[in-house]
Design an enzyme around this catalytic site. Structure first.
Site, PDB file in Angstrom:
ATOM      1  N   HIS A  10     -28.139  -8.218  25.207  1.00  0.00           N
ATOM      2  CA  HIS A  10     -27.520  -6.998  25.729  1.00  0.00           C
ATOM      3  C   HIS A  10     -28.173  -5.749  25.130  1.00  0.00           C
ATOM      4  CE1 HIS A  10     -23.936  -4.104  25.736  1.00  0.00           C
ATOM      5  NE2 HIS A  10     -24.229  -4.300  27.007  1.00  0.00           N
ATOM      6  N   GLU A  37     -30.893  -7.584  29.041  1.00  0.00           N
ATOM      7  CA  GLU A  37     -30.161  -6.661  29.901  1.00  0.00           C
ATOM      8  C   GLU A  37     -30.543  -5.268  29.435  1.00  0.00           C
ATOM      9  OE1 GLU A  37     -26.646  -3.998  30.827  1.00  0.00           O
ATOM     10  OE2 GLU A  37     -27.585  -4.434  28.899  1.00  0.00           O
ATOM     11  N   ASP A  39     -30.403  -0.750  30.596  1.00  0.00           N
ATOM     12  CA  ASP A  39     -29.750   0.266  31.435  1.00  0.00           C
ATOM     13  C   ASP A  39     -30.780   1.298  31.882  1.00  0.00           C
ATOM     14  OD1 ASP A  39     -26.864  -0.561  30.801  1.00  0.00           O
ATOM     15  OD2 ASP A  39     -27.745  -0.290  28.809  1.00  0.00           O
ATOM     16  N   HIS A  52     -28.907   3.664  27.743  1.00  0.00           N
ATOM     17  CA  HIS A  52     -27.532   3.429  28.201  1.00  0.00           C
ATOM     18  C   HIS A  52     -26.882   4.730  28.633  1.00  0.00           C
ATOM     19  CE1 HIS A  52     -23.171   2.885  27.886  1.00  0.00           C
ATOM     20  NE2 HIS A  52     -23.426   1.667  28.315  1.00  0.00           N
TER      21      HIS A  52
HETATM   22  O1  G3P Z   1     -24.181  -5.701  31.710  1.00  0.00           O
HETATM   23  C1  G3P Z   1     -23.038  -5.681  30.940  1.00  0.00           C
HETATM   24  C2  G3P Z   1     -22.831  -4.415  30.173  1.00  0.00           C
HETATM   25  O2  G3P Z   1     -24.061  -3.914  29.761  1.00  0.00           O
HETATM   26  C3  G3P Z   1     -22.104  -3.351  30.938  1.00  0.00           C
HETATM   27  O3  G3P Z   1     -21.605  -2.351  30.104  1.00  0.00           O
HETATM   28  O4  G3P Z   1     -21.554  -0.183  29.016  1.00  0.00           O
HETATM   29  O5  G3P Z   1     -22.788  -2.023  27.949  1.00  0.00           O
HETATM   30  O6  G3P Z   1     -23.677  -0.956  30.006  1.00  0.00           O
HETATM   31  P1  G3P Z   1     -22.455  -1.337  29.233  1.00  0.00           P
HETATM   32 CA    CA Z   2     -25.516  -2.269  30.445  1.00  0.00          CA
END
Ligand code: G3P
Ligand code: CA
Length: 248
Positions: A10, A37, A39, A52
């Protein structure tokens, strides 16, 4: 036997390295993650950057909106341990050969779009990496727009604890037709879990950082676990494999 669960780091290995940086992605690779993962936002000069937050104050100390900035004005900022903001293209260059999966989360621009879907799709086409990508978002408008551009790319419909699953998401999920439901672990009460099972869509669970939670979700058959601690998940999975070998 349950199918193997994917380890998705993450924001990279964000438990140990600055989130969403090349260092965090490299560390996730060394700890045995199957994927990362990350953003994404689009800068004013149409570069897809990895962060993020849209406002960079929390991460860099600078009160700056990355979508209203030029990329050249962001590269001097320190994202932690002297890491700079990654471009999605840099992530592709360095990590497509290392990971089976790259989960690109599109951060919401509201009802309207600044064109981020188109720019992500262009990169995926350029790198011919559609089969390795899953595009996720909390905002179904991004998912629908992306689907129109690249129907062959998997979509992950993100749902968080604050959203009322039955009232607000069930219908939208049917319209989007995602490959996976990417669920915040706290959301999954028994009632909602039964509802989700009715849809028979594979589930990716986030953000699972503790050993007992990892064991719980592995047992429940999550298709992927998104975690800040990919090394811990790797060892929990190795342990559970050894246990089942002992029992046979
Ligand atoms: O993909 C799951 C998670 O990343 C979503 O929440 O706020 O960590 O981007 P956040
Ligand atoms: Ca995310």
């Amino acid at each position: 036997m349950k199918p193997t669960c994917l380890i998705i780091a993450h924001r990279g290995d964000s438990g140990s390295e600055p989130e969403n940086t090349l260092k965090a992605f490299e560390s996730a690779y060394h700890k045995g993650a199957d994927g990362i993962e990350l953003d994404c936002h689009l800068t004013r000069d149409k570069k897809v950057v990895v962060s993020h937050d849209r406002n960079l104050k929390r991460i860099t100390g600078e009160n700056r909106d990355c979508c209203a900035s030029l990329y050249r004005d962001l590269i001097g900022l320190d994202f932690g341990k002297k890491e700079k903001i990654p471009l999605l293209v840099e992530v592709f260059d360095l990590f497509l050969k290392k990971f089976a999966v790259i989960n690109i989360e599109i951060k919401s621009t509201g009802v309207f779009t600044n064109g981020i879907e188109k720019h992500i799709a262009m990169l995926i086409k350029q790198y011919r990496c559609a089969s390795q990508i899953i595009v996720s978002s909390f905002n179904p408008a991004h998912l629908l727009r992306f689907k129109r551009l690249m129907p062959q790319v998997r979509l992950g419909y993100l749902i968080c604890e604050k959203q009322d699953w039955i009232a607000r998401n069930r219908y939208a999920v049917r319209i989007v037709g995602p490959s996976t439901l990417n669920l915040q672990k706290e959301l999954v009460t028994l009632t909602s879990f039964n509802g989700l099972l009715g849809l028979a869509i594979p589930q990716w669970i986030w953000t699972v950082n503790k050993k007992h939670e990892m064991e719980f979700w592995l047992d429940r058959g999550a298709q992927a676990i998104i975690t800040n601690e990919p090394g811990l998940l790797k060892s929990v999975m190795a342990g559970s494999k050894k246990d089942s070998a002992c029992q046979t």
